[in-house]
Design a protein around this motif. Structure first.
Motif, PDB file in Angstrom:
ATOM      1  N   ALA A 128      51.389  82.220  68.373  1.00  0.00           N
ATOM      2  CA  ALA A 128      50.857  81.969  69.716  1.00  0.00           C
ATOM      3  C   ALA A 128      50.782  80.466  69.931  1.00  0.00           C
ATOM      4  O   ALA A 128      50.150  79.751  69.142  1.00  0.00           O
ATOM      5  N   LEU A 129      51.458  79.972  70.975  1.00  0.00           N
ATOM      6  CA  LEU A 129      51.382  78.548  71.306  1.00  0.00           C
ATOM      7  C   LEU A 129      50.160  78.309  72.185  1.00  0.00           C
ATOM      8  O   LEU A 129      50.087  78.781  73.319  1.00  0.00           O
ATOM      9  N   ILE A 130      49.171  77.610  71.631  1.00  0.00           N
ATOM     10  CA  ILE A 130      47.986  77.207  72.391  1.00  0.00           C
ATOM     11  C   ILE A 130      47.800  75.713  72.151  1.00  0.00           C
ATOM     12  O   ILE A 130      47.287  75.289  71.113  1.00  0.00           O
ATOM     13  N   ASN A 131      48.267  74.919  73.099  1.00  0.00           N
ATOM     14  CA  ASN A 131      48.174  73.471  72.949  1.00  0.00           C
ATOM     15  C   ASN A 131      46.724  73.037  72.750  1.00  0.00           C
ATOM     16  O   ASN A 131      45.811  73.614  73.345  1.00  0.00           O
ATOM     17  N   ASN A 132      46.534  72.023  71.919  1.00  0.00           N
ATOM     18  CA  ASN A 132      45.215  71.416  71.821  1.00  0.00           C
ATOM     19  C   ASN A 132      44.776  70.906  73.190  1.00  0.00           C
ATOM     20  O   ASN A 132      45.614  70.544  74.020  1.00  0.00           O
ATOM     21  N   GLY A 133      43.483  70.870  73.417  1.00  0.00           N
ATOM     22  CA  GLY A 133      42.965  70.385  74.689  1.00  0.00           C
ATOM     23  C   GLY A 133      41.874  69.353  74.485  1.00  0.00           C
ATOM     24  O   GLY A 133      41.296  69.227  73.406  1.00  0.00           O
ATOM     25  N   ILE A 134      41.587  68.612  75.546  1.00  0.00           N
ATOM     26  CA  ILE A 134      40.498  67.630  75.512  1.00  0.00           C
ATOM     27  C   ILE A 134      39.571  67.867  76.698  1.00  0.00           C
ATOM     28  O   ILE A 134      39.954  68.477  77.695  1.00  0.00           O
ATOM     29  N   ASN A 135      38.363  67.372  76.562  1.00  0.00           N
ATOM     30  CA  ASN A 135      37.352  67.507  77.607  1.00  0.00           C
ATOM     31  C   ASN A 135      37.578  66.436  78.664  1.00  0.00           C
ATOM     32  O   ASN A 135      37.306  65.257  78.449  1.00  0.00           O
ATOM     33  N   LEU A 136      38.104  66.853  79.813  1.00  0.00           N
ATOM     34  CA  LEU A 136      38.447  65.888  80.851  1.00  0.00           C
ATOM     35  C   LEU A 136      37.223  65.243  81.499  1.00  0.00           C
ATOM     36  O   LEU A 136      37.345  64.210  82.156  1.00  0.00           O
ATOM     37  N   SER A 137      36.050  65.842  81.340  1.00  0.00           N
ATOM     38  CA  SER A 137      34.848  65.206  81.862  1.00  0.00           C
ATOM     39  C   SER A 137      34.464  63.980  81.030  1.00  0.00           C
ATOM     40  O   SER A 137      33.755  63.096  81.502  1.00  0.00           O
ATOM     41  N   ARG A 138      34.946  63.925  79.805  1.00  0.00           N
ATOM     42  CA  ARG A 138      34.694  62.767  78.945  1.00  0.00           C
ATOM     43  C   ARG A 138      35.717  61.668  79.206  1.00  0.00           C
ATOM     44  O   ARG A 138      35.382  60.481  79.237  1.00  0.00           O
ATOM     45  N   ASP A 307      44.121  70.338  79.287  1.00  0.00           N
ATOM     46  CA  ASP A 307      42.710  70.527  79.633  1.00  0.00           C
ATOM     47  C   ASP A 307      42.122  71.568  78.684  1.00  0.00           C
ATOM     48  O   ASP A 307      42.691  72.647  78.483  1.00  0.00           O
ATOM     49  N   ILE A 308      40.976  71.263  78.096  1.00  0.00           N
ATOM     50  CA  ILE A 308      40.383  72.182  77.133  1.00  0.00           C
ATOM     51  C   ILE A 308      40.048  73.539  77.765  1.00  0.00           C
ATOM     52  O   ILE A 308      40.009  74.569  77.085  1.00  0.00           O
TER      53      ILE A 308
END
Length: 325
Positions: A128-138, A307-308
């Motif tokens: 399953a491809l699930i790209n890493n994400g980051i918290n865009l509010s930060r 986006d996380i």
């Protein structure tokens, strides 16, 4: 904490978490269990009888995957690590990896690069491809600062040989480039003294050490340079820089090669070809409009792909499909 379904009981088992993370979990009614041995893990699994176990930061064939399979029919493993340098998938290794992967219901790839690597020895339906994400509010977008005397180029990361830092030091010690660009280095590692020495030799290199507020520091940059020599699994620093609106110039290797489209949301160059890099930096120094356009496009790319919230939604969908099967 952001999974939507109330049908599942979730238990977090981890070697350690930060105090802030623990307080957040506790405030929302979650429980946190840590374990330090195989026997503690067995006791926890025996107590909870989980329907799904999701392991992180363990390799294919780790004993914990087999232990988890003894107590649970759905075992998921997320691959965060880069493939070993020079690792060749021989027929024997392909058979071995398939056997070691038998306890796993799903292998999560954090980038298309890792997905491609796993597909050499694992059935496609298991990946399953699930790209890493980051918290865009930060990491909030901010316009690139005005171009004054020099193009500000940032390097953020480990100060180690595999990160290609030696290319940057040689590049910015060249007086032809130092007249129009400067390099700010954030990080720590084995090459720290070498970086300090280079910074003492020229005003075009500034060493800041390790930063605790990199999301703020990045806003002072015009671009971020990533000259990695090894196959990184993902490239968090690049995505964080793009989220702030700072275009990335990267070596097209490993997970970095999948992060953006060349000349649309960033640039790919071969850092061992110093003239190629210098020509690009001179171009960006003289064309601030190009920098600004790529800055906006880079942020949009992160919103669409990294986006996380997207990562959470995809993870939840995978859990649901497994538990409903």
């Amino acid at each position: 904490m952001q999974l939507e379904s109330p049908r599942f009981q979730l238990v977090l088992l981890a070697r350690s978490i930060t105090d802030d993370a623990y307080n957040d979990l506790y405030s929302k009614g979650y429980r946190y269990d840590s374990f330090t041995s195989m026997w503690q893990l067995i006791a926890l699994l025996h107590h909870h009888h989980p329907h799904l176990v999701h392991l992180h930061f363990y390799g294919i064939g780790h004993p914990y995957t087999f232990i988890a399979r003894c107590f649970c029919s759905h075992v998921v493993l997320t691959m965060h690590n880069s493939p070993p340098q020079g690792y060749q998938i021989t027929p024997w290794r392909r058979i071995k990896q398939k056997l070691l992967g038998l306890p796993l219901a799903r292998l999560c790839a954090i980038s298309p690069f890792i997905q491609q690597w796993l597909s050499q020895f694992m059935a496609q339906e298991k990946i399953a491809l699930i790209n890493n994400g980051i918290n865009l509010s930060r990491f909030k977008y901010e316009k690139i600062p005005p171009m004054t005397a020099k193009l500000r180029c940032f390097y953020v990361g480990s100060l180690s040989a595999e990160k290609g830092l030696h290319y940057l030091l040689a590049l910015f010690l060249d007086p032809r480039l130092s007249r129009i660009a400067q390099l700010d280095i954030f990080g720590d590692g084995e090459l720290k003294e070498q970086v300090k020495l280079a910074a003492n030799q020229t005003q075009s290199i500034n060493f800041h050490g390790r930063s605790t507020q990199i999301e703020q520091d990045l806003k002072q940059a015009h671009i971020v340079l990533m000259p990695s020599c090894w196959q990184e699994a993902f490239g968090y620093v690049a995505v964080e820089a793009m989220a702030v609106g700072r275009p990335v110039v990267a070596e097209p290797i490993g997970g970095l090669a999948d992060l953006f489209v060349d000349q649309q949301q960033g640039w790919y160059v071969h850092f061992e070809q110093s003239d190629q890099v210098q020509n690009l930096l001179r171009l960006l120094y003289s064309q601030s409009d190009t920098l600004e356009a790529i800055s906006v496009a880079a942020r949009k790319r992160v919103e669409q792909e990294y986006d996380i919230q997207r990562q959470i939604t995809q993870t939840h969908k995978m859990y649901t499909s497994l538990l409903d099967s």
